[in-house]
Design a protein around this motif. Structure first.
Motif, PDB file in Angstrom:
ATOM      1  N   ALA A 145       0.337  -1.398  -6.036  1.00 48.27           N
ATOM      2  CA  ALA A 145       1.489  -2.353  -6.822  1.00 48.27           C
ATOM      3  C   ALA A 145       1.448  -3.676  -6.552  1.00 48.27           C
ATOM      4  CB  ALA A 145       2.624  -1.622  -6.776  1.00 48.27           C
ATOM      5  N   ASP A 146       1.040  -4.629  -7.267  1.00 45.64           N
ATOM      6  CA  ASP A 146       1.053  -5.952  -7.217  1.00 45.64           C
ATOM      7  C   ASP A 146       1.286  -6.732  -8.584  1.00 45.64           C
ATOM      8  OD1 ASP A 146      -1.179  -5.824  -8.649  1.00 45.64           O
ATOM      9  OD2 ASP A 146      -2.655  -6.379  -6.704  1.00 45.64           O
ATOM     10  N   ALA A 147       1.268  -8.172  -8.597  1.00 47.51           N
ATOM     11  CA  ALA A 147       1.494  -8.672  -9.781  1.00 47.51           C
ATOM     12  C   ALA A 147       0.710  -8.492 -10.989  1.00 47.51           C
ATOM     13  CB  ALA A 147       1.334 -10.439  -9.602  1.00 47.51           C
ATOM     14  N   ASP A 148      -0.315  -7.594 -10.934  1.00 47.44           N
ATOM     15  CA  ASP A 148      -1.045  -7.315 -11.816  1.00 47.44           C
ATOM     16  C   ASP A 148      -0.934  -5.799 -12.398  1.00 47.44           C
ATOM     17  OD1 ASP A 148      -2.999  -9.554 -12.419  1.00 47.44           O
ATOM     18  OD2 ASP A 148      -3.420  -9.281 -10.309  1.00 47.44           O
ATOM     19  N   GLY A 149       0.059  -5.221 -11.973  1.00 49.33           N
ATOM     20  CA  GLY A 149       0.681  -4.002 -12.333  1.00 49.33           C
ATOM     21  C   GLY A 149       0.441  -2.907 -11.123  1.00 49.33           C
ATOM     22  N   THR A 150       0.920  -1.527 -11.425  1.00 49.76           N
ATOM     23  CA  THR A 150       0.932  -0.508 -10.791  1.00 49.76           C
ATOM     24  C   THR A 150      -0.238   0.414 -11.010  1.00 49.76           C
ATOM     25  OG1 THR A 150       3.275  -0.621 -10.104  1.00 49.76           O
ATOM     26  CG2 THR A 150       2.165   1.383  -9.750  1.00 49.76           C
ATOM     27  N   HIS A 151      -1.098   0.787  -9.941  1.00 48.46           N
ATOM     28  CA  HIS A 151      -2.294   1.672 -10.501  1.00 48.46           C
ATOM     29  C   HIS A 151      -2.333   2.874  -9.550  1.00 48.46           C
ATOM     30  CE1 HIS A 151      -3.625  -1.820 -13.347  1.00 48.46           C
ATOM     31  NE2 HIS A 151      -3.383  -2.549 -12.409  1.00 48.46           N
ATOM     32  N   PRO A 152      -2.576   3.991 -10.237  1.00 48.40           N
ATOM     33  CA  PRO A 152      -2.945   4.967  -9.170  1.00 48.40           C
ATOM     34  C   PRO A 152      -4.334   5.099  -9.113  1.00 48.40           C
ATOM     35  CG  PRO A 152      -2.342   5.776 -11.365  1.00 48.40           C
ATOM     36  CD  PRO A 152      -2.045   4.263 -11.463  1.00 48.40           C
ATOM     37  N   LEU A 153      -5.049   5.540  -7.918  1.00 50.98           N
ATOM     38  CA  LEU A 153      -6.264   5.586  -7.519  1.00 50.98           C
ATOM     39  C   LEU A 153      -6.461   6.855  -6.963  1.00 50.98           C
ATOM     40  CD1 LEU A 153      -6.738   2.183  -5.816  1.00 50.98           C
ATOM     41  CD2 LEU A 153      -7.530   2.625  -7.945  1.00 50.98           C
ATOM     42  N   THR A 154      -7.848   7.403  -7.366  1.00 52.08           N
ATOM     43  CA  THR A 154      -8.218   8.682  -6.421  1.00 52.08           C
ATOM     44  C   THR A 154      -8.880   8.233  -5.230  1.00 52.08           C
ATOM     45  OG1 THR A 154     -10.673   8.588  -7.365  1.00 52.08           O
ATOM     46  CG2 THR A 154      -8.835   9.584  -8.765  1.00 52.08           C
ATOM     47  N   PRO A 155      -9.149   9.048  -4.000  1.00 54.39           N
ATOM     48  CA  PRO A 155      -9.736   8.594  -3.030  1.00 54.39           C
ATOM     49  C   PRO A 155     -11.450   8.113  -3.331  1.00 54.39           C
ATOM     50  CG  PRO A 155      -8.472  10.647  -2.545  1.00 54.39           C
ATOM     51  CD  PRO A 155      -8.378  10.324  -4.005  1.00 54.39           C
ATOM     52  N   ASP A 156     -11.784   8.864  -4.151  1.00 55.41           N
ATOM     53  CA  ASP A 156     -13.210   8.342  -4.595  1.00 55.41           C
ATOM     54  C   ASP A 156     -13.414   7.146  -5.189  1.00 55.41           C
ATOM     55  OD1 ASP A 156     -14.535  10.765  -3.736  1.00 55.41           O
ATOM     56  OD2 ASP A 156     -14.438  11.476  -5.857  1.00 55.41           O
ATOM     57  N   GLU A 157     -12.377   6.746  -5.840  1.00 48.94           N
ATOM     58  CA  GLU A 157     -12.245   5.181  -6.502  1.00 48.94           C
ATOM     59  C   GLU A 157     -12.300   4.235  -5.331  1.00 48.94           C
ATOM     60  OE1 GLU A 157     -10.641   5.662 -11.180  1.00 48.94           O
ATOM     61  OE2 GLU A 157      -9.343   5.972  -9.068  1.00 48.94           O
ATOM     62  N   PHE A 158     -11.202   4.642  -4.348  1.00 46.75           N
ATOM     63  CA  PHE A 158     -11.081   3.599  -3.229  1.00 46.75           C
ATOM     64  C   PHE A 158     -12.442   3.575  -2.471  1.00 46.75           C
ATOM     65  CE2 PHE A 158      -9.813   3.246   1.148  1.00 46.75           C
ATOM     66  CZ  PHE A 158      -8.843   1.989   1.067  1.00 46.75           C
ATOM     67  N   ALA A 159     -13.123   4.606  -2.155  1.00 47.05           N
ATOM     68  CA  ALA A 159     -14.234   4.846  -1.276  1.00 47.05           C
ATOM     69  C   ALA A 159     -15.414   3.927  -2.086  1.00 47.05           C
ATOM     70  CB  ALA A 159     -14.645   6.215  -1.092  1.00 47.05           C
ATOM     71  N   ALA A 160     -15.444   3.773  -3.527  1.00 54.00           N
ATOM     72  CA  ALA A 160     -16.723   3.189  -4.161  1.00 54.00           C
ATOM     73  C   ALA A 160     -16.216   1.549  -4.049  1.00 54.00           C
ATOM     74  CB  ALA A 160     -16.665   3.738  -5.564  1.00 54.00           C
ATOM     75  N   ALA A 161     -15.126   1.365  -3.825  1.00 56.10           N
ATOM     76  CA  ALA A 161     -14.887  -0.143  -3.801  1.00 56.10           C
ATOM     77  C   ALA A 161     -15.112  -0.865  -2.527  1.00 56.10           C
ATOM     78  CB  ALA A 161     -13.301  -0.331  -4.509  1.00 56.10           C
ATOM     79  N   GLU A 162     -15.078  -2.186  -2.534  1.00 53.06           N
ATOM     80  CA  GLU A 162     -15.178  -3.138  -1.096  1.00 53.06           C
ATOM     81  C   GLU A 162     -14.157  -4.121  -1.198  1.00 53.06           C
ATOM     82  OE1 GLU A 162     -17.545  -2.473   1.235  1.00 53.06           O
ATOM     83  OE2 GLU A 162     -18.766  -1.144   0.279  1.00 53.06           O
ATOM     84  N   ALA A 163     -13.624  -4.340   0.138  1.00 48.24           N
ATOM     85  CA  ALA A 163     -12.691  -5.385   0.317  1.00 48.24           C
ATOM     86  C   ALA A 163     -13.271  -6.688  -0.430  1.00 48.24           C
ATOM     87  CB  ALA A 163     -12.001  -5.529   1.704  1.00 48.24           C
ATOM     88  N   ASP A 164     -12.205  -7.536  -0.627  1.00 45.78           N
ATOM     89  CA  ASP A 164     -12.667  -9.102  -0.917  1.00 45.78           C
ATOM     90  C   ASP A 164     -13.578  -9.508   0.149  1.00 45.78           C
ATOM     91  OD1 ASP A 164     -12.494 -11.405  -2.934  1.00 45.78           O
ATOM     92  OD2 ASP A 164     -12.072 -12.060  -1.021  1.00 45.78           O
ATOM     93  N   PRO A 165     -14.507 -10.322  -0.135  1.00 46.53           N
ATOM     94  CA  PRO A 165     -15.475 -10.918   1.167  1.00 46.53           C
ATOM     95  C   PRO A 165     -14.495 -11.926   1.869  1.00 46.53           C
ATOM     96  CG  PRO A 165     -16.244 -11.877  -1.256  1.00 46.53           C
ATOM     97  CD  PRO A 165     -14.985 -10.483  -1.483  1.00 46.53           C
TER      98      PRO A 165
END
Length: 257
Positions: A145-165
């Protein structure tokens, strides 16, 4: 209608918060199996935490904490994305990971501690077996949740992403901008809507897509994103984008390291 400038997706924002945000453990959720010795322990800051790529969370707790001594229980880890400069409203985002937490067997805990020390050395890991217990939270759900909204995620979606460089350097760069480049902040006002140009301009955030500014005014605070021409990945590209924004060929960002 003007297209909205690109921003990091929810999973990327979650990974970024997880990489740097302080964490706290919330009490076990109502209606679920309680910890044997204390069904509603207070919110607690773990001695150490680490969010793995699969969204599981390693948590180091004092030996006598109910979550370290009781049966496995459903609870929540909350991570907070704090602005690196002092603002009236410093919280930029929240990440909640809900799951089942349990204390790890001694041999498993020691092997994991060795792996954690290789990833992120921390002297607090030496407390394992000497007053501290390593626990693991297995994720069931995630919400960012942040200024761009509240978003549910799955562990798989989390695993597929990378942190900002830039997640590890952002704080140092924005503090440097606030302290040493007030002239730059003043120049950036020309990119703001007319009704916001009279407020106090503060650096709020930076990611590969752009620079975020906070306008603090008597009537309230307003957040503005200044988009880069293209996503960036290096310090040189960041310096070039800031030079473009302010029209100054000599501006350069120093390394935060």
């Amino acid at each position: 209608m003007t297209d909205r400038p690109p921003i990091p997706g929810p999973a990327e924002r979650a990974r970024t918060i997880a990489a740097r945000g302080p964490a706290s453990l919330l009490p076990p959720l109502p209606g679920l199996p309680p910890v044997a010795t204390d069904p509603r322990p207070d919110r607690v800051a773990p001695l150490l935490h680490y969010v793995h790529q699969d969204a599981s969370v390693s948590v180091l707790l004092p030996d006598d904490h109910p979550l370290a001594t009781g049966a496995p229980v459903i609870t929540m880890v909350e991570m907070v994305d704090m602005a690196p400069v002092p603002l009236r409203e410093p919280v930029r985002g929240l990440l909640w990971i809900t799951g089942r937490i349990r204390a790890l067997p001694e041999a498993t805990a020691r092997a994991l501690a060795v792996d954690l020390a290789a990833l992120r050395p921390d002297p607090r890991l030496l407390d394992l077996g000497h007053g501290a217990t390593l626990c693991c939270l297995e994720p069931l759900s995630l919400v960012v949740a942040d200024a761009d909204g509240t978003h549910p995620l799955t562990p798989d979606e989390f695993a597929a992403a990378e942190a900002d460089p830039f997640c590890d350097q952002e704080a140092g760069w924005l503090r440097h901008l606030e302290v040493s480049h007030t002239d730059v902040l003043h120049t950036l006002r020309r990119h703001l809507p007319d009704h916001l140009r009279g407020g106090h301009l503060r650096p709020l955030g930076l990611d590969r897509y752009g620079l975020r500014l906070r306008v603090e005014a008597i009537e309230g605070d307003h957040d503005v994103r200044l988009a880069f021409e293209r996503p960036i990945a290096t310090l040189e590209e960041l310096s070039a984008e800031l030079r473009r924004m302010v029209g100054c060929p000599f501006l350069a960002m120093r390394s935060a390291g």
